[in-house]
Enzyme design. Structure first.
Site, PDB file in Angstrom:
ATOM      1  N   ASP A   8     -97.426  85.183  93.746  1.00  0.00           N
ATOM      2  CA  ASP A   8     -97.066  86.028  94.876  1.00  0.00           C
ATOM      3  C   ASP A   8     -96.990  87.458  94.354  1.00  0.00           C
ATOM      4  OD1 ASP A   8     -94.669  86.210  93.491  1.00  0.00           O
ATOM      5  OD2 ASP A   8     -93.429  85.478  95.138  1.00  0.00           O
ATOM      6  N   CYS A  64     -94.177  83.609  89.988  1.00  0.00           N
ATOM      7  CA  CYS A  64     -93.461  84.384  90.994  1.00  0.00           C
ATOM      8  C   CYS A  64     -92.212  84.928  90.309  1.00  0.00           C
ATOM      9  CB  CYS A  64     -93.146  83.564  92.246  1.00  0.00           C
ATOM     10  SG  CYS A  64     -91.989  82.203  92.048  1.00  0.00           S
ATOM     11  N   THR A  66     -89.146  83.972  90.134  1.00  0.00           N
ATOM     12  CA  THR A  66     -88.376  82.964  89.411  1.00  0.00           C
ATOM     13  C   THR A  66     -89.191  81.738  89.008  1.00  0.00           C
ATOM     14  OG1 THR A  66     -87.721  81.771  91.408  1.00  0.00           O
ATOM     15  CG2 THR A  66     -86.276  83.589  90.667  1.00  0.00           C
ATOM     16  N   HIS A  97     -94.262  63.854  78.627  1.00  0.00           N
ATOM     17  CA  HIS A  97     -93.521  62.806  79.324  1.00  0.00           C
ATOM     18  C   HIS A  97     -93.880  62.687  80.799  1.00  0.00           C
ATOM     19  CE1 HIS A  97     -89.962  62.804  76.245  1.00  0.00           C
ATOM     20  NE2 HIS A  97     -91.142  62.644  75.666  1.00  0.00           N
ATOM     21  N   HIS A 132     -93.148  56.207  80.013  1.00  0.00           N
ATOM     22  CA  HIS A 132     -93.473  57.397  80.793  1.00  0.00           C
ATOM     23  C   HIS A 132     -94.470  57.058  81.898  1.00  0.00           C
ATOM     24  CE1 HIS A 132     -91.050  59.682  78.148  1.00  0.00           C
ATOM     25  NE2 HIS A 132     -91.836  59.489  77.104  1.00  0.00           N
TER      26      HIS A 132
END
Length: 144
Positions: A8, A64, A66, A97, A132
């Site tokens: 963004d 972005c 965060t 994993h 996994h």
């Protein structure tokens, strides 16, 4: 290897720098945005996720402010395993994993740290360990 990258407005400058860093070693598809003008991050997260879903790219990178919103939005696309990553251990373990195929990062991080996290993410193979695989299958089939 084909890498899709989207951001963004908050991640635009980091995205441009990251593309310059990656383009010599990977085929890069830039999903935008194209400036620092305010945009709605889900648009770009969905585009990267849909490219993963259609096998048009092998891995996705989202940036972005965060990384959180991008991660949430991208995970709405079936077949996507997007991880919001903050450190080297997470970058490694989400591949080994969780077999993640998209990484979401905060553009507020130092660019050298972003590059390191991306390098770890792109070069760490999935472990293919039974535990996994079993757990990932549980996630993949939830709600079916």
């Amino acid at each position: 290897m084909k890498i899709g990258i989207g951001s963004d407005h908050g991640g635009y400058l980091a995205k441009e720098e990251l593309i310059a860093y990656l383009k010599d070693n990977y085929e890069i598809k830039d999903f935008g945005t194209t400036s620092t003008d305010s945009v709605d991050y889900p648009i770009f997260a969905f585009q990267v996720g849909e490219a993963i879903q259609k096998h048009e790219i092998d891995f996705g990178i989202l940036l972005c402010t965060t990384g959180i919103g991008m991660s949430i939005a991208c995970n709405k696309v079936h077949g996507v395993r997007c991880a919001k990553v903050d450190n080297e251990e997470e970058a490694s373990l989400t591949r080994a994993h969780n077999n993640s195929n998209v990484i979401a990062l905060s553009a507020k991080k130092d660019m050298e740290e972003i590059k390191k996290l991306i390098d770890i993410f792109l070069t760490t193979p999935f472990s293919n360990e039974e535990r996994h695989c079993r757990r990932n299958h549980m996630v993949d089939t939830y709600g079916d």
